[in-house]
Design a protein around this motif. Structure first.
Motif, PDB file in Angstrom:
ATOM      1  N   ARG A 197       0.504   0.860   2.096  1.00 28.19           N
ATOM      2  CA  ARG A 197      -0.734   0.631   1.641  1.00 28.19           C
ATOM      3  C   ARG A 197      -1.935   0.896   2.649  1.00 28.19           C
ATOM      4  O   ARG A 197      -3.050   0.416   2.319  1.00 28.19           O
ATOM      5  CB  ARG A 197      -1.012  -0.785   0.874  1.00 28.19           C
ATOM      6  CG  ARG A 197       0.039  -0.791  -0.243  1.00 28.19           C
ATOM      7  CD  ARG A 197      -0.352  -1.910  -1.299  1.00 28.19           C
ATOM      8  NE  ARG A 197      -0.510  -3.377  -0.560  1.00 28.19           N
ATOM      9  CZ  ARG A 197       0.571  -4.008  -0.698  1.00 28.19           C
ATOM     10  NH1 ARG A 197       1.823  -3.855  -1.304  1.00 28.19           N
ATOM     11  NH2 ARG A 197       0.376  -5.083  -0.071  1.00 28.19           N
ATOM     12  N   ASN A 216       1.076  -8.545  -4.586  1.00 26.77           N
ATOM     13  CA  ASN A 216       0.338  -8.242  -5.661  1.00 26.77           C
ATOM     14  C   ASN A 216       0.167  -8.819  -6.748  1.00 26.77           C
ATOM     15  O   ASN A 216       1.015  -8.864  -7.953  1.00 26.77           O
ATOM     16  CB  ASN A 216       0.975  -6.722  -6.217  1.00 26.77           C
ATOM     17  CG  ASN A 216       0.965  -5.575  -5.135  1.00 26.77           C
ATOM     18  OD1 ASN A 216      -0.294  -5.511  -4.324  1.00 26.77           O
ATOM     19  ND2 ASN A 216       2.068  -5.000  -5.059  1.00 26.77           N
ATOM     20  N   ARG A 217      -0.341  -9.884  -6.686  1.00 26.19           N
ATOM     21  CA  ARG A 217      -0.375 -11.086  -7.708  1.00 26.19           C
ATOM     22  C   ARG A 217      -1.961 -11.823  -7.736  1.00 26.19           C
ATOM     23  O   ARG A 217      -2.337 -12.599  -7.340  1.00 26.19           O
ATOM     24  CB  ARG A 217       0.361 -12.329  -7.306  1.00 26.19           C
ATOM     25  CG  ARG A 217       1.933 -11.995  -7.416  1.00 26.19           C
ATOM     26  CD  ARG A 217       2.756 -13.170  -7.391  1.00 26.19           C
ATOM     27  NE  ARG A 217       2.270 -14.125  -6.436  1.00 26.19           N
ATOM     28  CZ  ARG A 217       2.866 -13.978  -4.893  1.00 26.19           C
ATOM     29  NH1 ARG A 217       3.736 -13.273  -4.750  1.00 26.19           N
ATOM     30  NH2 ARG A 217       2.582 -14.794  -4.129  1.00 26.19           N
ATOM     31  N   PRO A 218      -2.976 -10.775  -8.453  1.00 25.32           N
ATOM     32  CA  PRO A 218      -4.264 -11.485  -8.443  1.00 25.32           C
ATOM     33  C   PRO A 218      -4.375 -12.674  -9.338  1.00 25.32           C
ATOM     34  O   PRO A 218      -3.410 -13.036 -10.009  1.00 25.32           O
ATOM     35  CB  PRO A 218      -5.092 -10.239  -9.068  1.00 25.32           C
ATOM     36  CG  PRO A 218      -3.803  -9.357  -9.804  1.00 25.32           C
ATOM     37  CD  PRO A 218      -2.536  -9.543  -8.959  1.00 25.32           C
ATOM     38  N   ARG A 255      -7.246  -6.376  -7.222  1.00 26.67           N
ATOM     39  CA  ARG A 255      -5.749  -6.140  -6.718  1.00 26.67           C
ATOM     40  C   ARG A 255      -4.648  -5.945  -7.656  1.00 26.67           C
ATOM     41  O   ARG A 255      -4.466  -6.569  -8.629  1.00 26.67           O
ATOM     42  CB  ARG A 255      -5.584  -7.375  -5.731  1.00 26.67           C
ATOM     43  CG  ARG A 255      -4.244  -7.315  -4.996  1.00 26.67           C
ATOM     44  CD  ARG A 255      -4.400  -8.482  -3.804  1.00 26.67           C
ATOM     45  NE  ARG A 255      -4.816  -9.682  -4.357  1.00 26.67           N
ATOM     46  CZ  ARG A 255      -4.155 -10.844  -4.300  1.00 26.67           C
ATOM     47  NH1 ARG A 255      -2.829 -10.701  -4.069  1.00 26.67           N
ATOM     48  NH2 ARG A 255      -4.586 -11.949  -4.749  1.00 26.67           N
ATOM     49  N   HIS A 256      -3.827  -4.894  -7.215  1.00 25.86           N
ATOM     50  CA  HIS A 256      -2.763  -4.612  -8.343  1.00 25.86           C
ATOM     51  C   HIS A 256      -1.416  -3.916  -7.354  1.00 25.86           C
ATOM     52  O   HIS A 256      -1.778  -3.571  -6.155  1.00 25.86           O
ATOM     53  CB  HIS A 256      -3.170  -3.647  -9.056  1.00 25.86           C
ATOM     54  CG  HIS A 256      -3.757  -2.321  -8.906  1.00 25.86           C
ATOM     55  ND1 HIS A 256      -3.025  -1.421  -8.168  1.00 25.86           N
ATOM     56  CD2 HIS A 256      -4.993  -2.116  -8.839  1.00 25.86           C
ATOM     57  CE1 HIS A 256      -3.851  -0.522  -8.320  1.00 25.86           C
ATOM     58  NE2 HIS A 256      -5.150  -0.806  -8.409  1.00 25.86           N
TER      59      HIS A 256
END
Length: 289
Positions: free
Chosen positions: A177, A250-252, A288-289
């Motif tokens: 990323r 990946n946990r908004p 965020r994802h």
């Protein structure tokens, strides 16, 4: 039109070097002007231009002539010279070169003078490279060029954290990323810098050190030192933030406070409490994802 003959000198291109810069260095090595070199290589030059405001575009045939002259295979040249595209103007069969004006955002910046001299048989220390974020700083010679309006490189010995950030950036590139994290981090730190948030004192101190070591930052005239050196001033924190963002799960919504604590630690801050419309909080909460 005569064909190019292999040259007697080997002048290696710099990574990301502007085509016009490389051709000019090659001409300098042969003690010729740029038009004289192209003419001798059987390449017809049209138009006028100078770096960094313009770039030299070569037809496919001209690219092959240049490769023959330099004795460097064309695929190797195109890897180093990002604007040298042998497929550009594919309908153009003649060996031709033309100057093309560049928008400000596309203009190259000065390359490290010592790296340039090493690649130029000691004849010149002037070269221009298209900027790449992970190559902002030359860690070996402690030079950088954050803006094309600067006629000379910026000496960075007084800020050793810039070289450290360069090495950290290379490690970041290994992360899947990396590109997304860097783009996001740079947008956030640029906003903080422009709005004087969170890291203002640290950045002002770094800018002051850089200006003291590089008087030309204050005499360029076309822009303020704060703007000319912005990318360089925020570079260590941008890299640190990008590495932190790349490592986040990946946990908004669920762990924004934990993420802020981690980021504050990475940035060397005791705490980080961005407002609701701060770009970092917006990213952590909604994007965020």
């Amino acid at each position: 039109m005569p064909s190019a003959a292999p040259g007697v000198l080997r002048v290696r291109p710099l990574s990301f070097e502007a085509t016009a810069s490389y051709v000019q260095r090659l001409a300098t090595a042969y003690r010729l002007t740029l038009p004289q070199l192209l003419d001798g290589a059987g390449i017809t030059l049209t138009g006028h231009g100078t770096l960094p405001a313009a770039e030299l575009h070569l037809s496919p045939a001209a690219c092959h002539h240049l490769a023959t002259l330099t004795r460097i295979p064309l695929p190797h040249l195109t890897r180093s010279l990002p604007r040298l595209d042998p497929n550009d103007d594919a309908h153009h069969t003649a060996a031709a070169a033309r100057w093309k004006r560049l928008e400000a955002a596309q203009q190259p910046v000065r390359a490290c003078t010592l790296c340039t001299r090493h690649r130029s048989h000691g004849i010149t220390d002037t070269a221009w490279v298209h900027p790449a974020p992970h190559r902002l700083v030359c860690p070996r010679h402690h030079q950088a060029a954050p803006d094309p309006r600067l006629a000379a490189t910026v000496r960075t010995q007084a800020s050793p954290e810039l070289a450290a950030a360069h090495h950290a950036h290379q490690r970041l590139l290994q992360h899947p990323r990396a590109i997304t994290a860097w783009t996001t981090a740079r947008a956030i730190t640029t906003r903080w810098y422009d709005h004087q948030q969170h890291l203002t004192h640290r950045w002002h101190t770094r800018l002051t050190r850089l200006c003291a070591a590089n008087p030309h930052l204050t005499t360029t005239g076309s822009a303020s030192p704060a703007l000319l050196a912005r990318d360089l001033v925020i570079y260590p924190e941008t890299v640190a933030l990008a590495r932190a963002l790349a490592a986040l799960p990946n946990r908004p919504h669920r762990d924004t406070d934990d993420a802020l604590n981690l980021i504050a630690h990475r940035l060397g801050l005791t705490r980080l409490t961005p407002s609701a419309n701060d770009p970092l909080r917006v990213f952590l909460t909604h994007t965020r994802h």
